[in-house]
Design an enzyme around this catalytic site. Structure first.
Site, PDB file in Angstrom:
ATOM      1  N   GLY A   6       0.783  -1.239   0.000  1.00 53.66           N
ATOM      2  CA  GLY A   6       0.000   0.000   0.000  1.00 53.66           C
ATOM      3  C   GLY A   6       0.812   1.286   0.000  1.00 53.66           C
ATOM      4  O   GLY A   6       0.365   2.300  -0.508  1.00 53.66           O
ATOM      5  N   ASP A  10       0.333   3.181   4.189  1.00 55.26           N
ATOM      6  CA  ASP A  10      -0.692   3.896   3.430  1.00 55.26           C
ATOM      7  C   ASP A  10      -1.756   4.499   4.333  1.00 55.26           C
ATOM      8  O   ASP A  10      -2.107   5.655   4.203  1.00 55.26           O
ATOM      9  CB  ASP A  10      -1.310   2.976   2.351  1.00 55.26           C
ATOM     10  CG  ASP A  10      -1.849   1.657   2.897  1.00 55.26           C
ATOM     11  OD1 ASP A  10      -1.703   1.389   4.119  1.00 55.26           O
ATOM     12  OD2 ASP A  10      -2.416   0.884   2.111  1.00 55.26           O
ATOM     13  N   ASP A  44      -6.110   2.515  10.054  1.00 58.45           N
ATOM     14  CA  ASP A  44      -7.549   2.240  10.148  1.00 58.45           C
ATOM     15  C   ASP A  44      -7.835   1.704  11.548  1.00 58.45           C
ATOM     16  O   ASP A  44      -7.946   2.490  12.491  1.00 58.45           O
ATOM     17  CB  ASP A  44      -7.920   1.256   9.015  1.00 58.45           C
ATOM     18  CG  ASP A  44      -9.400   0.942   8.952  1.00 58.45           C
ATOM     19  OD1 ASP A  44     -10.187   1.689   9.537  1.00 58.45           O
ATOM     20  OD2 ASP A  44      -9.777  -0.061   8.312  1.00 58.45           O
ATOM     21  N   LYS A  66      -7.768   7.410   9.367  1.00 57.26           N
ATOM     22  CA  LYS A  66      -9.232   7.498   9.514  1.00 57.26           C
ATOM     23  C   LYS A  66      -9.576   8.002  10.909  1.00 57.26           C
ATOM     24  O   LYS A  66      -9.015   7.535  11.904  1.00 57.26           O
ATOM     25  CB  LYS A  66      -9.871   6.125   9.284  1.00 57.26           C
ATOM     26  CG  LYS A  66      -9.837   5.689   7.837  1.00 57.26           C
ATOM     27  CD  LYS A  66     -10.668   4.431   7.614  1.00 57.26           C
ATOM     28  CE  LYS A  66     -10.450   3.928   6.200  1.00 57.26           C
ATOM     29  NZ  LYS A  66     -11.086   2.627   5.940  1.00 57.26           N
ATOM     30  N   PHE A 117     -14.442   3.526   2.952  1.00 59.93           N
ATOM     31  CA  PHE A 117     -13.475   2.685   2.246  1.00 59.93           C
ATOM     32  C   PHE A 117     -12.973   3.414   1.011  1.00 59.93           C
ATOM     33  O   PHE A 117     -13.735   3.737   0.104  1.00 59.93           O
ATOM     34  CB  PHE A 117     -14.059   1.328   1.868  1.00 59.93           C
ATOM     35  CG  PHE A 117     -12.973   0.363   1.509  1.00 59.93           C
ATOM     36  CD1 PHE A 117     -12.282  -0.316   2.501  1.00 59.93           C
ATOM     37  CD2 PHE A 117     -12.586   0.192   0.190  1.00 59.93           C
ATOM     38  CE1 PHE A 117     -11.228  -1.165   2.174  1.00 59.93           C
ATOM     39  CE2 PHE A 117     -11.542  -0.655  -0.141  1.00 59.93           C
ATOM     40  CZ  PHE A 117     -10.864  -1.341   0.856  1.00 59.93           C
ATOM     41  N   ASP A 129      -5.742  -0.322  -2.226  1.00 57.43           N
ATOM     42  CA  ASP A 129      -6.455  -1.252  -3.109  1.00 57.43           C
ATOM     43  C   ASP A 129      -7.790  -1.689  -2.547  1.00 57.43           C
ATOM     44  O   ASP A 129      -8.058  -1.548  -1.349  1.00 57.43           O
ATOM     45  CB  ASP A 129      -5.606  -2.513  -3.292  1.00 57.43           C
ATOM     46  CG  ASP A 129      -5.587  -3.376  -2.027  1.00 57.43           C
ATOM     47  OD1 ASP A 129      -5.200  -2.848  -0.962  1.00 57.43           O
ATOM     48  OD2 ASP A 129      -5.999  -4.549  -2.098  1.00 57.43           O
ATOM     49  N   ARG A 147      -4.794   0.352  -7.184  1.00 53.91           N
ATOM     50  CA  ARG A 147      -3.593   0.958  -6.592  1.00 53.91           C
ATOM     51  C   ARG A 147      -3.014   2.040  -7.502  1.00 53.91           C
ATOM     52  O   ARG A 147      -2.401   2.987  -7.041  1.00 53.91           O
ATOM     53  CB  ARG A 147      -2.515  -0.109  -6.363  1.00 53.91           C
ATOM     54  CG  ARG A 147      -2.845  -1.112  -5.265  1.00 53.91           C
ATOM     55  CD  ARG A 147      -1.588  -1.877  -4.851  1.00 53.91           C
ATOM     56  NE  ARG A 147      -1.876  -3.098  -4.125  1.00 53.91           N
ATOM     57  CZ  ARG A 147      -2.108  -3.172  -2.814  1.00 53.91           C
ATOM     58  NH1 ARG A 147      -2.103  -2.089  -2.076  1.00 53.91           N
ATOM     59  NH2 ARG A 147      -2.354  -4.327  -2.234  1.00 53.91           N
TER      60      ARG A 147
HETATM   61  P1  IMP Z   1      -5.596  -1.540  10.011  1.00 54.22           P
HETATM   62  O1  IMP Z   1      -4.780  -2.723  10.454  1.00 54.22           O
HETATM   63  O2  IMP Z   1      -7.073  -1.776  10.199  1.00 54.22           O
HETATM   64  O3  IMP Z   1      -5.147  -0.220  10.572  1.00 54.22           O
HETATM   65  O4  IMP Z   1      -5.503  -1.495   8.436  1.00 54.22           O
HETATM   66  C1  IMP Z   1      -4.375  -1.162   7.784  1.00 54.22           C
HETATM   67  C2  IMP Z   1      -4.353  -1.768   6.403  1.00 54.22           C
HETATM   68  O5  IMP Z   1      -5.659  -2.083   5.928  1.00 54.22           O
HETATM   69  C3  IMP Z   1      -3.793  -0.735   5.471  1.00 54.22           C
HETATM   70  O6  IMP Z   1      -2.398  -0.855   5.379  1.00 54.22           O
HETATM   71  C4  IMP Z   1      -4.532  -1.032   4.184  1.00 54.22           C
HETATM   72  O7  IMP Z   1      -3.820  -1.985   3.425  1.00 54.22           O
HETATM   73  C5  IMP Z   1      -5.854  -1.610   4.615  1.00 54.22           C
HETATM   74  N1  IMP Z   1      -6.952  -0.608   4.637  1.00 54.22           N
HETATM   75  C6  IMP Z   1      -7.548  -0.034   5.704  1.00 54.22           C
HETATM   76  N2  IMP Z   1      -8.510   0.832   5.334  1.00 54.22           N
HETATM   77  C7  IMP Z   1      -8.503   0.834   3.986  1.00 54.22           C
HETATM   78  C8  IMP Z   1      -9.267   1.551   2.990  1.00 54.22           C
HETATM   79  O8  IMP Z   1     -10.152   2.389   3.266  1.00 54.22           O
HETATM   80  N3  IMP Z   1      -8.970   1.279   1.707  1.00 54.22           N
HETATM   81  C9  IMP Z   1      -8.005   0.369   1.325  1.00 54.22           C
HETATM   82  N4  IMP Z   1      -7.267  -0.315   2.217  1.00 54.22           N
HETATM   83  C10 IMP Z   1      -7.512  -0.083   3.532  1.00 54.22           C
HETATM   84 MG    MG Z   2      -4.452  -3.266   1.394  1.00 53.94          MG
END
Ligand code: IMP
Ligand code: MG
Length: 178
Positions: free
Chosen positions: A43, A99, A102, A130, A151, A158, A164
């Protein structure tokens, strides 16, 4: 691809203007240290490439690769490291690039793993963050843009490995994510 977006959040020129600001801030903060950048694949690829070329300091670059999404639009909470050996970071100033922040699962797992390797400091830099309560407590030290909990795709991000290469960042149409 662009027609799959419900709306565009950031066009490429605005993204690049923000990179100029972030790069200036990072260059100033690291002016007396050699930084080891650890970029999280896939990402952060576009972000890494565009940001690092704006930082006129000596630096080292390593990548880590993790899987946590299993192809769906929500996080599983389980973070699997794809490589066996992590870069040697003992006593070094590292900067993690990803990237998006979340739920926090991914960056918390990466931070914990790298912390065990005893770097001198371990700040986080994300293209997007976010605005939401997180499952794991993670604060990013450098944030490109704060966004609502939607999202999004593009600029490295992606949905099931697609989008991407979109040059903008936008909200994917809900019926495509469902
Ligand atoms: P986390 O572990 O929930 O913080 O998510 C991190 C990973 O989830 C990021 O590195 C992204 O690859 C993916 N991700 C989280 N939210 C999104 C989104 O809105 N669009 C695309 N990928 C996301
Ligand atoms: Mg991803």
């Amino acid at each position: 691809m662009q027609c799959d977006l419900e709306r565009v959040l950031f066009e490429e020129p605005a993204i690049h203007r923000r990179f100029d600001e972030l790069a200036a801030q990072i260059s100033n903060d690291y002016r007396n240290h050699e930084v080891t950048v650890i970029a999280v694949l896939n990402g952060s690829l576009m972000f890494m490439s565009d940001l690092l070329r704006r930082i006129p300091l000596p630096l080292k670059l390593n990548c880590v690769s993790v899987v946590n999404y299993h192809g769906k639009a929500q996080t599983s909470g389980e973070v699997i490291f794809k490589q066996v050996a992590l870069p040697d970071v003992i006593g070094r100033d590292i900067l993690i690039l990803d990237d998006i922040l979340d739920s926090g699962h991914t960056l918390a797992a990466i931070r914990d793993k790298l912390e065990a390797a005893k770097p001198r400091s371990i700040p986080l830099c994300v293209l997007l963050s976010k605005k939401k309560p997180r499952a794991r407590h993670v604060d990013a030290d450098y944030v490109g843009f704060e966004i609502e909990d939607e999202f999004i795709v593009g600029y490295g991000l992606d949905f099931m490995e697609r989008y991407r290469n979109l040059p903008c960042i936008g909200v994917l149409r809900k019926e495509l994510v469902a």
